[in-house]
Design an enzyme around this catalytic site. Sequence first.
Site, mmCIF file in Angstrom:
data_model
loop_
_atom_site.group_PDB
_atom_site.id
_atom_site.type_symbol
_atom_site.label_atom_id
_atom_site.label_comp_id
_atom_site.label_asym_id
_atom_site.label_seq_id
_atom_site.Cartn_x
_atom_site.Cartn_y
_atom_site.Cartn_z
ATOM 1 N N GLU A 25 117.811 -50.710 -40.130
ATOM 2 C CA GLU A 25 118.878 -50.326 -41.076
ATOM 3 C C GLU A 25 119.730 -51.533 -41.465
ATOM 4 O OE1 GLU A 25 122.624 -49.231 -40.099
ATOM 5 O OE2 GLU A 25 122.275 -48.740 -37.991
ATOM 6 N N LYS A 159 128.029 -44.173 -28.872
ATOM 7 C CA LYS A 159 129.178 -44.705 -28.145
ATOM 8 C C LYS A 159 130.290 -43.676 -28.108
ATOM 9 C CE LYS A 159 129.656 -48.754 -30.602
ATOM 10 N NZ LYS A 159 128.827 -48.875 -31.784
HETATM 11 N N1 PSU Z 1 127.383 -46.815 -34.845
HETATM 12 C C1 PSU Z 1 127.233 -48.039 -34.326
HETATM 13 N N2 PSU Z 1 126.892 -49.074 -35.137
HETATM 14 C C2 PSU Z 1 126.686 -48.897 -36.470
HETATM 15 C C3 PSU Z 1 126.824 -47.577 -37.002
HETATM 16 C C4 PSU Z 1 127.181 -46.586 -36.168
HETATM 17 O O1 PSU Z 1 127.397 -48.212 -33.139
HETATM 18 O O2 PSU Z 1 126.377 -49.851 -37.184
HETATM 19 C C5 PSU Z 1 126.563 -47.361 -38.449
HETATM 20 C C6 PSU Z 1 125.114 -46.871 -38.657
HETATM 21 O O3 PSU Z 1 124.629 -47.387 -39.867
HETATM 22 C C7 PSU Z 1 125.281 -45.368 -38.772
HETATM 23 C C8 PSU Z 1 126.600 -45.283 -39.504
HETATM 24 O O4 PSU Z 1 124.244 -44.721 -39.475
HETATM 25 O O5 PSU Z 1 127.394 -46.327 -38.954
HETATM 26 C C9 PSU Z 1 127.256 -43.946 -39.327
HETATM 27 O O6 PSU Z 1 128.363 -43.858 -40.155
HETATM 28 P P1 PSU Z 1 129.198 -42.494 -40.221
HETATM 29 O O7 PSU Z 1 129.784 -42.325 -38.829
HETATM 30 O O8 PSU Z 1 130.217 -42.734 -41.270
HETATM 31 O O9 PSU Z 1 128.218 -41.420 -40.552
#
Ligand code: PSU
Length: 306
Positions: A25, A159
């Site tokens: 990603e 996390k």
């Molecule tokens: N959690 C992490 N590192 C990240 C992300 C989440 O520890 O880089 C990023 C990923 O791309 C995940 C996104 O798909 O954040 C999720 O965003 P949201 O919580 O806004 O859905």
Amino acid sequence: MKPNVHLSPDVAAALAAGNPVVALESTIITHGMPFPANYETAVDVEDVVRANGAVPATIAVIDGQLRAGLSDAELKALAASDGAVKASGRDLAVAMVKKATAGTTVSATMRIAAMAGIEIFATGGVGGVHRGAEDTFDISADLTELGRTATTVVCAGVKSILDIAKTLEYLETQRVPVIAYGTDDFPAFFTRTSGFKADHRLDSAEEIADAMRLHHALETGTGLMIANPIPEEAALEPAFIDGTIADAVREAEERKIARKDVTPFLLARINELSKGRSLKANIALVKNNAALAARIAAAYARAGKG
Ligand code: PSU
Ligand code: MN
């Protein structure tokens, strides 16, 4: 007509030959890590995938094009860009219309990977059910995408910026099997245990590849989550990181950070408050996940070729 996913030559060749490919990603590059650590990590992660027998396909939207496999120059430009937006699956169409450049979240990356025929995907952490979701309704689209797209996502658990118990409940509702690799515990990203058990444990890449094949043969239509604990030597002490996360979450509430800004804000703040220790752990676990994903992809491709 389905929009085209533009493949790099090596990704196209590997897919045509039925050779293993691992999707990666790019929100982690645009919104998850600071420059230049984001660029260096992206390059290293691709190398780890290659060293473990698969072709890396970093997925992003570049000038409105859906892309799988970026050149070094494109990767660097994306990492250094201030203008790249964060796109989840629902944002892709508008990003294409506007010819925008976007880092793709887990949900958007799964969508594009599935369109390209890439079945395995490595990341650091997936989004989930946020703490306080009973008030904010903040549940990542990553979880609903896992419930409708048949991609295997290798992560280091989630996390504790998230409500881990609710995230596991939600994955159960979405019919997504949560398989811990080599452990009974569901890992919590920076630490090897979260206090919650994973649904299942498998101890080899071959078994995971078999489980993937059967899960798809059963026409479940859903993805699989593979939770791979952070390497022992890179793990952070729970008391230290939990305190740091609690401070960052409190600050986000005070500053009324909401919706898609929540996760990037928390990641950046945790990195600052931990004086870079969280970033170091993050880099180590992403590489560890890339290695496992490549080994699963290799086992899956071997069996596919009979
Ligand atoms: N959690 C992490 N590192 C990240 C992300 C989440 O520890 O880089 C990023 C990923 O791309 C995940 C996104 O798909 O954040 C999720 O965003 P949201 O919580 O806004 O859905
Ligand atoms: Mn959210």
